[in-house]
Structure formats: structure tokens, C-alpha cells
Design a protein around this motif. Structure first.
Motif, short mmCIF file in Angstrom:
data_model
loop_
_atom_site.label_atom_id
_atom_site.label_comp_id
_atom_site.label_asym_id
_atom_site.label_seq_id
_atom_site.Cartn_x
_atom_site.Cartn_y
_atom_site.Cartn_z
N ILE A 1 0.81 -1.09 0.14
CA ILE A 1 -0.02 0.19 -0.10
C ILE A 1 0.82 1.43 -0.21
CG2 ILE A 1 -1.87 -1.09 0.94
CD1 ILE A 1 -0.97 0.41 3.76
N GLU A 2 0.29 2.32 -0.37
CA GLU A 2 0.89 3.72 -0.33
C GLU A 2 0.11 4.65 0.56
OE1 GLU A 2 2.33 7.13 -3.41
OE2 GLU A 2 1.36 5.39 -4.14
N VAL A 3 0.59 5.14 1.43
CA VAL A 3 -0.09 6.18 2.37
C VAL A 3 0.18 7.69 1.81
CG1 VAL A 3 -0.74 7.02 4.59
CG2 VAL A 3 -0.16 4.81 4.21
N ARG A 4 -0.94 8.23 1.18
CA ARG A 4 -0.56 9.75 0.67
C ARG A 4 -1.42 10.57 1.64
NH1 ARG A 4 -2.96 8.12 -5.31
NH2 ARG A 4 -1.67 6.50 -5.69
N PRO A 5 -0.32 11.36 2.32
CA PRO A 5 -0.92 12.55 3.37
C PRO A 5 -1.85 13.51 3.02
CG PRO A 5 1.34 12.30 3.51
CD PRO A 5 1.03 11.47 2.12
N GLY A 6 -3.06 13.43 3.44
CA GLY A 6 -4.36 14.23 2.77
C GLY A 6 -5.18 13.63 2.03
N GLU A 7 -4.75 12.42 1.46
CA GLU A 7 -5.60 11.68 0.34
C GLU A 7 -6.27 10.38 0.84
OE1 GLU A 7 -3.86 11.73 -3.84
OE2 GLU A 7 -2.38 13.10 -3.02
N GLY A 8 -5.27 9.58 1.72
CA GLY A 8 -5.66 8.31 2.04
C GLY A 8 -4.85 7.26 1.85
N THR A 9 -5.20 6.18 1.83
CA THR A 9 -4.41 4.79 1.50
C THR A 9 -5.01 4.24 0.30
OG1 THR A 9 -4.14 4.63 4.12
CG2 THR A 9 -3.57 2.68 2.85
N PHE A 10 -3.62 3.81 -0.54
CA PHE A 10 -3.81 3.22 -1.71
C PHE A 10 -3.17 1.88 -2.01
CE2 PHE A 10 -4.92 7.82 -1.98
CZ PHE A 10 -5.95 7.87 -2.87
N ILE A 11 -3.86 0.98 -2.72
CA ILE A 11 -3.27 0.02 -2.95
C ILE A 11 -2.13 0.32 -4.05
CG2 ILE A 11 -3.21 -2.29 -4.48
CD1 ILE A 11 -4.74 -2.30 -1.95
N SER A 12 -0.72 -0.31 -3.71
CA SER A 12 0.45 0.12 -4.66
C SER A 12 0.74 -0.82 -5.80
CB SER A 12 1.63 0.14 -3.57
OG SER A 12 2.78 0.53 -4.51
N ASP A 13 1.13 -0.16 -6.64
CA ASP A 13 1.63 -0.74 -8.06
C ASP A 13 3.00 -1.67 -7.60
OD1 ASP A 13 1.77 -2.00 -10.73
OD2 ASP A 13 2.70 -0.36 -11.28
N LEU A 14 3.13 -2.62 -6.69
CA LEU A 14 4.26 -3.37 -6.47
C LEU A 14 5.47 -2.42 -6.26
CD1 LEU A 14 5.12 -6.21 -5.83
CD2 LEU A 14 5.78 -6.30 -8.15
N ASN A 15 5.14 -1.19 -5.15
CA ASN A 15 6.22 -0.70 -4.85
C ASN A 15 7.22 -1.36 -3.75
OD1 ASN A 15 7.87 1.68 -4.15
ND2 ASN A 15 6.38 2.84 -3.05
N ILE A 16 8.46 -1.62 -4.36
CA ILE A 16 9.45 -2.34 -3.69
C ILE A 16 10.24 -1.58 -2.81
CG2 ILE A 16 9.24 -4.25 -5.33
CD1 ILE A 16 11.96 -3.42 -6.33
N ALA A 17 10.27 -0.28 -3.12
CA ALA A 17 11.30 0.66 -2.41
C ALA A 17 11.33 0.72 -1.06
CB ALA A 17 10.85 2.20 -2.93
N PRO A 18 10.24 0.88 -0.25
CA PRO A 18 10.18 0.72 1.34
C PRO A 18 11.01 -0.53 1.73
CG PRO A 18 8.06 1.50 0.35
CD PRO A 18 8.86 0.92 -0.63
N PHE A 19 10.65 -1.64 1.29
CA PHE A 19 11.11 -2.97 1.69
C PHE A 19 12.23 -2.97 1.42
CE2 PHE A 19 12.05 -7.56 0.74
CZ PHE A 19 11.83 -7.94 1.96
N ILE A 20 12.98 -2.76 0.00
CA ILE A 20 14.47 -2.86 -0.38
C ILE A 20 15.30 -1.84 0.53
CG2 ILE A 20 15.98 -2.52 -2.19
CD1 ILE A 20 14.29 -5.00 -2.46
N ASN A 21 14.66 -0.69 0.86
CA ASN A 21 15.48 0.28 1.50
C ASN A 21 15.71 -0.15 2.88
OD1 ASN A 21 15.98 2.12 -0.46
ND2 ASN A 21 14.02 3.32 -0.06
#
Length: 232
Positions: free
Chosen positions: A64-84
Motif C-alpha cells: 500500500i501507499e499512504v498519501r498524506p491528505g488523500e488516504g491509503t491506496f493499493i500500490s503498484d508493487l512498490n518495492i522501495a520501502p522494503f528494499i531500502n
């Protein structure tokens, strides 16, 4: 005989499993907005604390991707947080970095081969823009801009290949390598002679893709990555 005790599954894990199942079934897709925290707590019949715990875990793994002021969205396989989070484990010694660079070569040589076979005129614009940025970086002696252009050029090759798995594998590799002190694009490009040599190779790769010559594209890409390893 060693027997591991059976432990109760935590609530947040069950929440994640259900979200993952909804994604697998196509009931949730990339870009879909999830209901508010309070609503989800009522739907799952759990506390808001459990929802927050599940959100934290899903954000780390890129679900998921949390966008401040917008909400929480299903991500397009965003691996950045895990890999970092795990990258330091991969770059703790030079031998592992060398292994990563060899793996990068396998990925990129295959990607450029597919790209050279598939490239259309519209695809070439992505590469041309990156090359223009590289040339601008050389003129301005700006290694930061040069590093950005370099990343965009190689990413464009994976995009042109049209292979989603190769693209995501390359993103994983980029995140890990960029966390390495030794593999530092800005440091490499600080030397103008290095920048000139690498720019020339990028131009050759572009021309090979443009002319739909996969064998030549593979040959130049391999030489390019070998040069990068040598410079390091």
C-alpha cells in the motif's frame, strides 16, 4: 524430539492476508483507495490499532501507499520501502557488491536485447531525453544530474523491453546498489573523462536499439557494465 509450540496468528497478519487475497482475486487493484481506518476496523471487527499495525506492515512491503491528505491506496508493487530496509544487508562487503553487479549485468544484457527487438519510435524518445540530460550534465559538470539521467536511461531500457518482471527486478537492484558507498554514480561521474566514456557508450547503446540490432546492443551493454566495474 524438538517441537515448536503453535502460536496464535496475530490479528494484523490476518488483515494483511485478506487484503492480499482481494488483490489476487482482482477485487482490489493498483490505485484503488482503501476505506478509512475506522471503517476498516468495523468491517474486520477489530480495533483501529490492529488496522494501523497492518497498514504499517503493508507499507513496508510495498503493498500500500499512504498519501498524506488523500488516504491509503493499493500500490503498484512498490518495492522501495522494503528494499531500502534490507539493502544494508546486501552491501556489507565488497564481494557481495560484486555479485550484485554481475547479476545486474545478466538483467540488463537480456533487457537491452528484448528492447532492441521491440523498440518503436515512441520508445526511443525516453532514451533520447535521458541522453540529452547526460550531455547537459557533462556541459554543466553536474554529477548529480548525470546520475539521475543515467538511472533514467537504464530504467527506460527495461520499460521498452515490456517485461514487467525484469523491470521490477531492475528496480530492486537499483535500490540495493544505490545504498552502496562503493557503487556511487555521482562519485563515478565526478571524473569528466569517466562521464565522457560512459556517455559515448550510452549513445552507442541507443543507436543499437534504434537500429533494432540486439546482438550489438548486448555487446555494448556488457562492455559498458564492465567499464563501470573497472572504474569502481
Amino acid at each position: 524430539m524438538n517441537i515448536n509450540p503453535i502460536s496464535m496468528k496475530k490479528i494484523y497478519q490476518s488483515i494483511i492476508e485478506q487484503i492480499v487475497l482481494l488483490v489476487k482475486e482482482g477485487k482490489l487493484k493498483a490505485g484503488d483507495k482503501l476505506p478509512p481506518e475506522r471503517t476498516l476496523a468495523e468491517m474486520f471487527n477489530v480495533s483501529r490499532a490492529s488496522i494501523r499495525e497492518a497498514f504499517s506492515a503493508m507499507e513496508i512491503i510495498g503493498l500500500i501507499e499512504v498519501r498524506p491528505g488523500e488516504g491509503t491506496f493499493i500500490s503498484d508493487l512498490n518495492i522501495a520501502p522494503f528494499i531500502n530496509a534490507i539493502a544494508p544487508l546486501f552491501v556489507k562487503n565488497e564481494s557481495m557488491e560484486t555479485d550484485l553487479l554481475e547479476f545486474r549485468t545478466l538483467l540488463e544484457v537480456n533487457a537491452v536485447k528484448i528492447a532492441a527487438n521491440n523498440a518503436k519510435n515512441s520508445d526511443l524518445e525516453l532514451l533520447k531525453k535521458s541522453l540529452e540530460l547526460m550531455e547537459s550534465a557533462l556541459e554543466k559538470n553536474d554529477p548529480v544530474l548525470g546520475a539521475k539521467a543515467d538511472i533514467e536511461f537504464h530504467k527506460a531500457i527495461f520499460l521498452i523491453s515490456g517485461n514487467y518482471i525484469l523491470l521490477k527486478a531492475s528496480e530492486c537492484m537499483t535500490y540495493i546498489l544505490e545504498s552502496s558507498i562503493r557503487f556511487n554514480r555521482e562519485k563515478i561521474l565526478y571524473n569528466r573523462e569517466n562521464t565522457k566514456m560512459l556517455l559515448n557508450q550510452h549513445i552507442q547503446i541507443y543507436e543499437a536499439i534504434k537500429n533494432n540490432n540486439p546482438d550489438l546492443a548486448c555487446d555494448i551493454m556488457e562492455k559498458h557494465l564492465n567499464l563501470v566495474r573497472k572504474i569502481m
